[in-house]
Motif scaffolding. Structure first.
Motif, PDB file in Angstrom:
ATOM      1  N   SER A  27     -29.383 -35.893  67.249  1.00 33.20           N
ATOM      2  CA  SER A  27     -30.710 -36.379  66.597  1.00 33.20           C
ATOM      3  C   SER A  27     -31.631 -36.812  67.435  1.00 33.20           C
ATOM      4  CB  SER A  27     -30.360 -37.528  65.701  1.00 33.20           C
ATOM      5  OG  SER A  27     -29.784 -36.895  64.269  1.00 33.20           O
ATOM      6  N   ILE A  28     -31.257 -37.537  68.423  1.00 36.53           N
ATOM      7  CA  ILE A  28     -32.244 -37.887  69.436  1.00 36.53           C
ATOM      8  C   ILE A  28     -32.955 -36.685  70.214  1.00 36.53           C
ATOM      9  CG2 ILE A  28     -32.515 -38.961  71.829  1.00 36.53           C
ATOM     10  CD1 ILE A  28     -30.270 -40.999  70.850  1.00 36.53           C
ATOM     11  N   GLU A  29     -31.839 -35.863  70.775  1.00 39.71           N
ATOM     12  CA  GLU A  29     -32.663 -34.559  71.271  1.00 39.71           C
ATOM     13  C   GLU A  29     -33.484 -33.747  70.392  1.00 39.71           C
ATOM     14  OE1 GLU A  29     -29.335 -32.161  72.628  1.00 39.71           O
ATOM     15  OE2 GLU A  29     -28.313 -33.649  73.762  1.00 39.71           O
ATOM     16  N   GLN A  30     -33.001 -33.572  69.286  1.00 40.91           N
ATOM     17  CA  GLN A  30     -34.005 -33.014  68.242  1.00 40.91           C
ATOM     18  C   GLN A  30     -35.331 -33.406  67.822  1.00 40.91           C
ATOM     19  OE1 GLN A  30     -31.796 -32.241  64.765  1.00 40.91           O
ATOM     20  NE2 GLN A  30     -30.318 -30.689  65.766  1.00 40.91           N
ATOM     21  N   PHE A  31     -35.262 -34.971  67.676  1.00 44.51           N
ATOM     22  CA  PHE A  31     -36.519 -35.698  67.662  1.00 44.51           C
ATOM     23  C   PHE A  31     -37.331 -35.640  68.760  1.00 44.51           C
ATOM     24  CE2 PHE A  31     -34.265 -38.278  64.148  1.00 44.51           C
ATOM     25  CZ  PHE A  31     -34.589 -37.472  63.242  1.00 44.51           C
ATOM     26  N   ARG A  32     -36.849 -35.714  70.082  1.00 39.75           N
ATOM     27  CA  ARG A  32     -37.686 -35.620  71.251  1.00 39.75           C
ATOM     28  C   ARG A  32     -38.371 -34.536  71.367  1.00 39.75           C
ATOM     29  NH1 ARG A  32     -33.867 -39.308  74.813  1.00 39.75           N
ATOM     30  NH2 ARG A  32     -34.683 -41.343  74.144  1.00 39.75           N
ATOM     31  N   ALA A  33     -37.496 -33.396  71.057  1.00 41.44           N
ATOM     32  CA  ALA A  33     -38.044 -31.871  71.215  1.00 41.44           C
ATOM     33  C   ALA A  33     -39.241 -31.694  70.115  1.00 41.44           C
ATOM     34  CB  ALA A  33     -37.011 -30.924  70.726  1.00 41.44           C
ATOM     35  N   ALA A  34     -39.069 -32.418  69.074  1.00 37.32           N
ATOM     36  CA  ALA A  34     -40.346 -32.171  68.114  1.00 37.32           C
ATOM     37  C   ALA A  34     -41.355 -33.412  68.409  1.00 37.32           C
ATOM     38  CB  ALA A  34     -39.632 -32.455  66.561  1.00 37.32           C
ATOM     39  N   GLY A  35     -41.353 -34.150  69.144  1.00 34.75           N
ATOM     40  CA  GLY A  35     -42.421 -35.052  69.525  1.00 34.75           C
ATOM     41  C   GLY A  35     -42.338 -36.123  68.650  1.00 34.75           C
ATOM     42  N   ARG A  36     -41.129 -36.619  68.098  1.00 35.73           N
ATOM     43  CA  ARG A  36     -40.996 -37.837  67.289  1.00 35.73           C
ATOM     44  C   ARG A  36     -40.250 -38.829  67.926  1.00 35.73           C
ATOM     45  NH1 ARG A  36     -42.020 -37.726  61.815  1.00 35.73           N
ATOM     46  NH2 ARG A  36     -41.911 -39.667  62.035  1.00 35.73           N
ATOM     47  N   ALA A  37     -40.827 -39.627  68.932  1.00 41.94           N
ATOM     48  CA  ALA A  37     -40.442 -40.562  69.787  1.00 41.94           C
ATOM     49  C   ALA A  37     -39.859 -41.758  68.779  1.00 41.94           C
ATOM     50  CB  ALA A  37     -41.381 -41.066  70.722  1.00 41.94           C
ATOM     51  N   ASP A  38     -40.813 -42.175  67.827  1.00 42.47           N
ATOM     52  CA  ASP A  38     -40.361 -43.271  66.928  1.00 42.47           C
ATOM     53  C   ASP A  38     -38.829 -43.254  66.531  1.00 42.47           C
ATOM     54  OD1 ASP A  38     -41.624 -41.140  65.643  1.00 42.47           O
ATOM     55  OD2 ASP A  38     -41.886 -42.381  64.052  1.00 42.47           O
ATOM     56  N   LEU A  39     -38.648 -41.760  65.826  1.00 41.37           N
ATOM     57  CA  LEU A  39     -37.358 -41.528  65.353  1.00 41.37           C
ATOM     58  C   LEU A  39     -36.384 -41.548  66.398  1.00 41.37           C
ATOM     59  CD1 LEU A  39     -38.337 -39.008  62.432  1.00 41.37           C
ATOM     60  CD2 LEU A  39     -37.943 -41.315  62.317  1.00 41.37           C
ATOM     61  N   ALA A  40     -36.736 -40.821  67.435  1.00 38.57           N
ATOM     62  CA  ALA A  40     -35.713 -40.780  68.617  1.00 38.57           C
ATOM     63  C   ALA A  40     -35.378 -42.410  69.064  1.00 38.57           C
ATOM     64  CB  ALA A  40     -36.266 -39.928  69.788  1.00 38.57           C
ATOM     65  N   GLU A  41     -36.092 -43.302  69.101  1.00 38.41           N
ATOM     66  CA  GLU A  41     -35.803 -44.567  69.584  1.00 38.41           C
ATOM     67  C   GLU A  41     -34.927 -45.405  68.482  1.00 38.41           C
ATOM     68  OE1 GLU A  41     -35.659 -47.961  71.355  1.00 38.41           O
ATOM     69  OE2 GLU A  41     -36.402 -46.261  72.220  1.00 38.41           O
ATOM     70  N   LYS A  42     -35.268 -45.268  67.141  1.00 40.94           N
ATOM     71  CA  LYS A  42     -34.412 -45.645  66.070  1.00 40.94           C
ATOM     72  C   LYS A  42     -32.970 -45.094  66.089  1.00 40.94           C
ATOM     73  CE  LYS A  42     -34.091 -45.736  61.036  1.00 40.94           C
ATOM     74  NZ  LYS A  42     -32.425 -45.179  60.959  1.00 40.94           N
ATOM     75  N   GLU A  43     -32.717 -43.907  66.496  1.00 39.10           N
ATOM     76  CA  GLU A  43     -31.513 -43.225  66.798  1.00 39.10           C
ATOM     77  C   GLU A  43     -30.756 -43.694  67.974  1.00 39.10           C
ATOM     78  OE1 GLU A  43     -29.732 -40.898  64.722  1.00 39.10           O
ATOM     79  OE2 GLU A  43     -31.359 -41.179  63.180  1.00 39.10           O
ATOM     80  N   ALA A  44     -31.610 -43.974  68.941  1.00 38.32           N
ATOM     81  CA  ALA A  44     -30.938 -44.587  70.314  1.00 38.32           C
ATOM     82  C   ALA A  44     -30.451 -45.931  69.907  1.00 38.32           C
ATOM     83  CB  ALA A  44     -32.229 -44.514  71.300  1.00 38.32           C
ATOM     84  N   GLN A  45     -31.260 -46.790  69.122  1.00 39.15           N
ATOM     85  CA  GLN A  45     -30.735 -48.111  68.745  1.00 39.15           C
ATOM     86  C   GLN A  45     -29.599 -47.986  68.190  1.00 39.15           C
ATOM     87  OE1 GLN A  45     -34.188 -49.915  66.756  1.00 39.15           O
ATOM     88  NE2 GLN A  45     -35.154 -50.252  68.553  1.00 39.15           N
ATOM     89  N   GLU A  46     -29.378 -47.012  67.016  1.00 45.32           N
ATOM     90  CA  GLU A  46     -28.270 -46.790  66.405  1.00 45.32           C
ATOM     91  C   GLU A  46     -27.068 -46.385  67.198  1.00 45.32           C
ATOM     92  OE1 GLU A  46     -29.019 -44.500  62.848  1.00 45.32           O
ATOM     93  OE2 GLU A  46     -30.236 -45.859  62.089  1.00 45.32           O
ATOM     94  N   LEU A  47     -27.349 -45.674  68.129  1.00 48.82           N
ATOM     95  CA  LEU A  47     -26.317 -45.112  69.152  1.00 48.82           C
ATOM     96  C   LEU A  47     -25.816 -46.442  69.900  1.00 48.82           C
ATOM     97  CD1 LEU A  47     -24.799 -42.897  70.501  1.00 48.82           C
ATOM     98  CD2 LEU A  47     -26.745 -42.412  71.843  1.00 48.82           C
ATOM     99  N   ALA A  48     -26.686 -47.243  70.534  1.00 49.68           N
ATOM    100  CA  ALA A  48     -26.082 -48.255  71.265  1.00 49.68           C
ATOM    101  C   ALA A  48     -25.310 -49.271  70.575  1.00 49.68           C
ATOM    102  CB  ALA A  48     -27.467 -49.307  71.724  1.00 49.68           C
ATOM    103  N   ILE A  49     -25.572 -49.602  69.324  1.00 51.13           N
ATOM    104  CA  ILE A  49     -24.397 -50.248  68.204  1.00 51.13           C
ATOM    105  C   ILE A  49     -23.208 -49.388  68.007  1.00 51.13           C
ATOM    106  CG2 ILE A  49     -24.328 -51.062  65.844  1.00 51.13           C
ATOM    107  CD1 ILE A  49     -27.452 -51.307  65.789  1.00 51.13           C
TER     108      ILE A  49
END
Length: 152
Positions: free
Chosen positions: A66-88
């Protein structure tokens, strides 16, 4: 303490602390565990830690994709949310192998399987992934195996 018990305790702590991010991730994870228990026809019976780790790995992989897809789509906000969930989620996985440990594991698996042809690298990757479940990234293993087999 079993992983299931640790997840339950952390869920309760996140609920009491009103930590929405942790609570959301743990809720999804507990749902995945319950669904797996139903699939195995053992509702209510605790899953072994290995089974829970495989569920966490699956959840983490979904977040990475999801992070890869959101970054490719230019959605840094959603990529950051997914990154936080990944860290958890990564807090519940075993520690990752260092590059040196991974290199040694690849060498050992190649010698154990006797594979010399890069077209048979799947046997080596499978052996490593089974032995170090949750401690290695499949892409890194495949790249390392490919490199070692092509060099020999």
């Amino acid at each position: 303490m079993t992983l299931d018990k640790r997840l339950s305790e952390d869920y309760i702590a996140a609920y009491k602390a009103k930590n929405a991010a942790v609570l959301s991730v743990l809720r999804l994870l507990k749902t995945a565990i319950t669904n797996r228990q139903v699939e195995l026809r053992k509702p209510g019976a605790p899953l072994p830690d290995e089974e829970i780790i495989s569920l966490i790995i699956r959840q983490a992989k979904q977040r990475k994709d999801s992070i890869e897809q959101f970054r490719a789509a230019g959605r840094a906000d959603l990529a950051e949310k997914e990154a936080q969930e990944l860290a958890i989620l990564e807090q519940y996985l075993p520690s990752q192998l260092t590059p040196e440990e991974l290199d040694a594991a690849i060498s050992q698996a190649i010698s154990e399987t006797g594979v010399t042809d890069p077209r048979e690298m799947g046997k080596v990757v499978g052996a490593i992934m089974a032995r170090y479940q949750g401690r290695v990234d499949g892409k890194a293993v495949a790249a390392g195996v490919r490199e070692k087999l092509q060099a020999s």
